[in-house]
Design an enzyme around this catalytic site. Structure first.
Site, PDB file in Angstrom:
ATOM      1  N   ARG A  78      78.430 -14.425  -0.286  1.00 51.27           N
ATOM      2  CA  ARG A  78      77.838 -13.138  -0.666  1.00 51.27           C
ATOM      3  C   ARG A  78      77.311 -12.496   0.602  1.00 51.27           C
ATOM      4  O   ARG A  78      76.296 -12.927   1.156  1.00 51.27           O
ATOM      5  CB  ARG A  78      76.694 -13.416  -1.643  1.00 51.27           C
ATOM      6  CG  ARG A  78      76.028 -12.201  -2.211  1.00 51.27           C
ATOM      7  CD  ARG A  78      74.712 -12.590  -2.879  1.00 51.27           C
ATOM      8  NE  ARG A  78      73.620 -12.569  -1.928  1.00 51.27           N
ATOM      9  CZ  ARG A  78      72.547 -13.337  -1.982  1.00 51.27           C
ATOM     10  NH1 ARG A  78      72.407 -14.232  -2.936  1.00 51.27           N
ATOM     11  NH2 ARG A  78      71.595 -13.239  -1.084  1.00 51.27           N
ATOM     12  N   HIS A  87      71.418 -10.316  -2.879  1.00 54.55           N
ATOM     13  CA  HIS A  87      71.754 -10.743  -4.243  1.00 54.55           C
ATOM     14  C   HIS A  87      71.926  -9.519  -5.149  1.00 54.55           C
ATOM     15  O   HIS A  87      72.912  -9.376  -5.856  1.00 54.55           O
ATOM     16  CB  HIS A  87      70.660 -11.661  -4.778  1.00 54.55           C
ATOM     17  CG  HIS A  87      70.772 -11.930  -6.240  1.00 54.55           C
ATOM     18  ND1 HIS A  87      71.752 -12.731  -6.771  1.00 54.55           N
ATOM     19  CD2 HIS A  87      70.046 -11.485  -7.290  1.00 54.55           C
ATOM     20  CE1 HIS A  87      71.617 -12.765  -8.097  1.00 54.55           C
ATOM     21  NE2 HIS A  87      70.592 -12.016  -8.416  1.00 54.55           N
ATOM     22  N   TYR A 142      65.075 -15.422   3.520  1.00 54.27           N
ATOM     23  CA  TYR A 142      65.548 -16.796   3.331  1.00 54.27           C
ATOM     24  C   TYR A 142      66.812 -17.172   4.098  1.00 54.27           C
ATOM     25  O   TYR A 142      67.246 -18.306   4.042  1.00 54.27           O
ATOM     26  CB  TYR A 142      65.723 -17.092   1.838  1.00 54.27           C
ATOM     27  CG  TYR A 142      66.631 -16.128   1.087  1.00 54.27           C
ATOM     28  CD1 TYR A 142      68.009 -16.276   1.131  1.00 54.27           C
ATOM     29  CD2 TYR A 142      66.098 -15.084   0.336  1.00 54.27           C
ATOM     30  CE1 TYR A 142      68.845 -15.403   0.441  1.00 54.27           C
ATOM     31  CE2 TYR A 142      66.922 -14.197  -0.356  1.00 54.27           C
ATOM     32  CZ  TYR A 142      68.290 -14.362  -0.301  1.00 54.27           C
ATOM     33  OH  TYR A 142      69.111 -13.497  -0.973  1.00 54.27           O
TER      34      TYR A 142
END
Ligand SMILES: Cc1ncc(C[n+]2csc(CCOP(=O)(O)OP(=O)(O)O)c2C)c(N)n1
Lengths: 325, 405
Positions: free
Chosen positions: B298, B302, B311
Site C-alpha cells: 500500500r 490506509h 509508523y
C-alpha cells in the site's frame, strides 16, 4: 493542578495514570501502539510503557476481548479499545456470553475487571459502522456496567473508576466530543461512577441525557431560557446502572421529562427511563415522558446524519410538546 | 433438491473427491504443491516466496506451473491490462484529490495494488461472483462497475451505490473479514446449483486474523466450496505490520485447512492473472477453495484520515516504488514492442478524460432526499417506520410553514 484539556487527551492522561499506578493494567487494541489509536487516545503510551503494557493486537475483536478475559482471570486489568462502535460486534459474543456472566457463574469467585472502550455516536461525517450508538444492546445484558462521559473531566475520572472496578465496564466515548476541552483536576474528589449530575438547574422540565447529547441539551436549555423556559439538564453519566433516584428527584421538581439520546428510540435507553419514571413519578408528571433519538432505520450516510441525529430544533420541539400538555 | 442438484454437478463432485478431500488431509493437491510448501517453510516468514512472471525490470520470466494460464495472451490483451491499471490509478488519484478538496468524506486508496486487483479481476468471468472489501476499485473496474458509483459511500450520499447483481460485484464491506463468509456461502450455493461459476473474496492481511476469515476457511474446505480467497497482503493493517497478524507466511495458512495456498507477486499483473485463473479453474473443476496471497504494498496512507509517517519510514516505500506494477508492465510493453508512443499518448488522453468525468460526477452528485432515511429499511414494510416517517414529514412541514428550514 487543574488543566484545560480535550476529552481525548483527558482519557490519555487517565490511562497513563492507571498504567503508572498499577503494573497489572494493560492497554490492548488495534493500532493503539505507535499510531496511538485512530483518535490518538493512546498516543505516546506505548513509547513510555512498552509493548508489553500497550499491546497492538491482531485485527480480531473477539480475540481482543476473549484474551482480555483470560488476562483478567490471571490477575491483569486490561483496558481494550474497540476502534469504532460498529466493530464491537465480532466481540459481542465474548462480551455477552462470557465477560458479562462469568462472575455469576463462578458464584462470585471470579472477577473480570475489564474495560472495553468504544468510541461511539455520530456527527463526524464518517462512513458506515463508524457512527452508531449500541449502548442499549449492552445495558440490556446483566453483568455489564455501561457508562458514557460527556466531558473531559468526567472522561478522566470515570476511566480511573472503570479501571478500578472489579466488574466489566463498557466505556462509551462520545467521539464527536473528543476535541472539546474542559478543566481536568487530577487532585479532585470525583463523583461516584454511576451517579447522575445536574449540569443546569431548572424548574419547568427535565432534560436527561448522557455522552454526546449532554452538550446539546445544555444548548437547548440556553435557547429555551431565551424564551423564558427554565429547563433542568441532567447528565446521567451511567447507562447501567442508571441513577433513577436523581431523575426522580428532578422530575418531582419539574414534573416533565424529555430523554435525549442518539441511539434509536425504539427499545432504547429512553424507553427504560420513561417506563420507570412513569412508575415512580406517576402522580408528579404533568406530561408523558418524551424521547428524542434516532429513527428505526440504519444509521444513514453522512449527508443525512443531520436529519437523523437529535438537534436543537428536535429537542425544543419535544420540550414544547411536553409543556403543551 | 439441493442434494440432487449438487449431484448434477458431476465434474466438480468427481474432482472434489480426489483433490478436495484427499487434499484436505495434507493441505496439498499433488507433489507440486508439496514442493512449494516445503520450500517456503524453510524460509524466514518475512521472506517472500513469489510466483513471478514479470520482474520489476519488466523482463518476462518463465514459470513451469503458471505460464500455461497466460500462454495465449495477445499484445492487445497486455495493453488492455496496462490500460486498466493506468485508468484505475488515475481514478484513484482523482478520488484522493477530491477528498482533499472536501468533495469526499474519506477515500481508501489502492495506489500500488493495481496489479493485484487488475490481474485477479481480469481472471474472473462475468458469471463469477466477487465479494470485495472497501479498497477494490480496480476489481470493480474489471467487473464493469462505473467508477463514479464507488464514490457515493465515500461522499456520504449512500451506503452502497450499486446493484450487486448487475455485475456480480457485491457491495463494499467495511467490517473486516465479514464478506469471506458471504463468499463461502455463495459458493456453497453455486455448488448446490450445479453451476460451474466460481466465487472470489477479497480481504487484507489484517483481515486474515478475524474469526470470520478462519471460519470461512473451515466452511469452504469442509463443503469444498468453489471459492478463491484473494488476500492482498499490502504489508500493513493501518499501523500494524503483517508480523502483528501472523508468524507464518499467510498463504501457508491454507494448508492447515486442507486446501492450497500460493503467494504471488502482487505487483506483477501477469502473475496475478495466471495464478487467479488457476485458482478459479480449480474451483470450477470442483477442486474446492484456494488461498491466493498477493504480496504487494500500500503505497499511500490506509485512508485519507491516516498518517503513515507515525509508523513507517520512507525507505520501505522507496523500495516498493522500484517494484511499481505499472512501471513494470510499461517496461515490458516497450521492450517487447507491444505498444508504441501512440498507444501511451492515447491512454494519457483517455486518463485525462476519466479524471474529468469523475470530478464532474462527484461535484454534481445530488445529496439524497431526506426521506431516503426511511427507504428500504424492510422489504415488507413496517408500522413503526411508517409512523416515524409520518412524524418526520410533519416535523419537516412545520419548518416549511415558517418559510423553510
Ligand atoms: C471488524 C473491524 N475492526 C476494525 C475495523 C477498522 N479498520 C478498518 S480497515 C482496518 C485495517 C485493515 O487492514 P487489512 O485487512 O490489512 O486491509 P487493508 O486496509 O490494508 O487493505 C481496520 C483495523 C473494521 N473496519 N472492522
Amino acid at each position: 493542578m487543574a488543566e484545560k484539556m480535550a476529552m481525548a487527551k483527558a482519557i490519555n492522561e487517565s490511562l497513563r495514570r492507571a498504567l503508572d499506578a498499577d503494573p497489572k493494567v494493560l492497554i490492548m487494541g488495534e493500532d493503539v501502539g505507535k499510531l496511538g489509536g485512530v483518535f490518538r487516545v493512546t498516543d505516546g503510551l506505548q513509547k513510555d510503557f512498552g509493548e508489553g503494557r500497550v499491546i497492538d493486537t491482531p485485527l480480531a475483536e473477539s480475540g481482543i476481548v476473549g484474551t482480555a478475559i483470560g488476562l483478567a482471570l490471571r490477575g491483569y486489568r486490561p483496558v481494550v479499545e474497540i476502534q469504532f462502535d460498529g466493530f464491537v460486534f465480532p466481540a459481542y459474543d465474548q462480551i455477552v456470553t462470557q465477560l458479562a456472566k462469568m462472575h455469576a457463574r463462578s458464584l462470585g469467585k471470579v472477577k473480570l475487571p475489564v474495560v472495553v472502550r468504544i468510541p461511539y455516536g455520530g456527527g463526524i461525517g464518517a462512513v458506515e459502522h463508524h457512527s452508531e450508538s449500541p449502548e442499549a444492546l449492552f445495558a440490556h445484558v446483566a453483568g455489564l456496567k455501561v457508562v458514557s462521559p460527556s466531558n473531559a473531566s468526567d472522561a478522566y475520572w470515570m476511566m480511573q473508576q472503570a479501571i478500578q472496578s472489579d466488574d466489566p465496564v463498557i466505556y462509551f466515548e462520545p467521539k464527536r466530543r473528543y476535541w472539546d476541552k474542559a478543566e481536568v483536576d487530577p487532585e479532585a474528589i470525583p463523583a461516584p461512577l454511576h451517579k447522575a449530575r445536574v449540569v443546569r438547574e431548572g424548574t419547568d422540565l427535565t432534560l436527561a441525557a448522557y455522552g454526546p447529547m449532554v452538550k446539546l441539551c445544555q444548548e437547548v436549555a440556553a435557547a429555551a431560557a431565551d424564551e423564558g423556559k427554565h429547563l433542568e439538564v441532567l447528565d446521567l453519566r451511567s447507562v447501567s446502572p442508571l441513577d433513577f433516584d436523581a431523575i426522580q428527584a428532578s422530575v418531582e421538581k419539574t414534573r416533565r421529562l424529555v430523554v435525549v439520546h442518539e441511539a434509536p428510540v425504539f427499545f432504547g435507553s429512553g424507553a427504560e427511563i420513561a417506563a420507570r419514571i412513569t412508575e415512580r413519578c406517576f402522580y408528579h408528571l404533568e406530561a408523558p415522558v418524551l424521547r428524542v433519538g434516532g429513527y428505526h432505520a440504519p444509521y444513514p450516510p453522512a449527508r443525512l446524519e443531520e436529519e437523523y441525529l437529535p438537534d436543537l430544533d428536535r429537542v425544543l420541539d419535544a420540550v414544547d410538546r411536553s409543556l403543551a400538555y | 433438491m439441493t442434494v440432487e442438484s449438487s449431484a448434477a454437478r458431476k465434474p466438480r463432485r468427481t474432482a472434489a473427491g480426489k483433490a478436495g478431500t484427499t487434499g484436505g488431509k495434507t493441505g496439498t493437491t499433488g507433489t507440486k504443491r508439496t514442493t512449494r510448501t516445503t520450500r517456503s517453510t524453510a524460509k524466514k516468514s518475512t521472506e517472500p516466496d513469489l510466483v513471478q512472471l514479470l520482474t520489476p525490470e519488466g523482463e518476462r520470466v518463465g514459470n513451469a506451473e503458471y505460464d500455461a494460464y497466460v500462454a495465449g495472451i495477445t499484445p492487445e490483451e497486455l495493453r488492455g491490462l496496462y490500460r486498466d491499471m493506468v485508468l484505475t490509478r488515475r481514478f484513484d488519484a482523482e478520488a484522493t484529490a477530491l477528498q482533499r478538496q472536501g468533495e469526499l468524506g474519506l477515500w481508501a486508496s489502492l495506489l500500488g495494488q493495481e496489479a493485484a486487483q487488475i490481474g485477479s479481476g481480469r481472471a474472473t468471468r462475468p458469471d463469477d461472483y466477487v465479494f470485495p472489501t472497501y479498497r477494490e476499485h480496480g476489481v470493480a473496474w474489471c467487473r464493469g462497475v462505473d467508477p463514479t458509483n464507488l464514490l457515493g459511500m465515500f461522499r456520504g450520499v449512500n451506503n452502497g451505490g450499486w446493484d450487486p447483481n448487475s455485475n456480480n460485484f457485491h457491495l463494499y464491506t467495511i467490517v473486516i473479514g465479514s464478506q469471506a463468509l458471504h463468499a463461502t456461502g455463495y459458493a456453497m450455493g453455486v455448488a448446490k446449483d450445479g453451476a460451474d461459476s466460481a466465487v472470489i473474496a477479497y480481504f487484507g492481511d489484517g483481515a486474515s486474523s478475524q474469526g470470520d476469515v478462519a471460519e470461512s476457511f473451515t466452511f469452504s474446505a469442509v463443503y469444498n466450496a468453489p471459492v478463491v480467497f484473494f488476500c492482498q497482503n499490502n504489508q500493513w493493517a493501518i499501523s500494524e505490520p503483517t508480523e502483528k497478524q501472523t508468524r507464518v507466511p499467510l498463504y501457508q495458512r491454507a494448508q492447515g485447512y486442507g486446501f492450497p495456498g500460493v503467494r504471488v507477486d502482487g505487483n506483477d499483473v501477469l502473475a496475478c492473472l495466471a495464478v487467479t485463473k488457476w485458482a478459479l479453474e480449480r474451483a470450477r473443476n470442483g477442486e474446492g477453495p484456494t488461498l491466493v496471497e498477493a504480496y504487494t504494498y500500500r503505497m499511500g496512507a490506509h485512508t485519507t484520515s491516516d498518517d503513515p509517517t507515525r509508523y513507517r519510514g520512507d525507505e520501505e516505500r522507496l523500495a516498493w516504488e522500484a517494484k511499481d506494477p505499472i512501471l513494470r508492465l510499461h517496461r515490458y510493453l516497450e521492450a517487447s514492442n507491444h505498444a508504441d508512443e501512440g498507444f501511451f499518448a492515447e491512454l494519457e488522453a483517455e486518463s485525462e478524460a476519466l479524471g474529468k468525468r469523475v470530478r464532474e460526477a462527484v461535484r454534481t452528485m445530488p445529496d439524497p432526499d431526506r426521506f431516503a432515511l426511511f427507504e428500504n429499511v424492510y422489504a415488507d414494510g413496517h408500522a413503526l417506520v411508517d409512523e416515524e416517517r409520518a412524524q418526520f414529514a410533519a416535523y419537516q412541514a412545520s419548518f416549511a410553514d415558517e418559510g423553510g428550514h
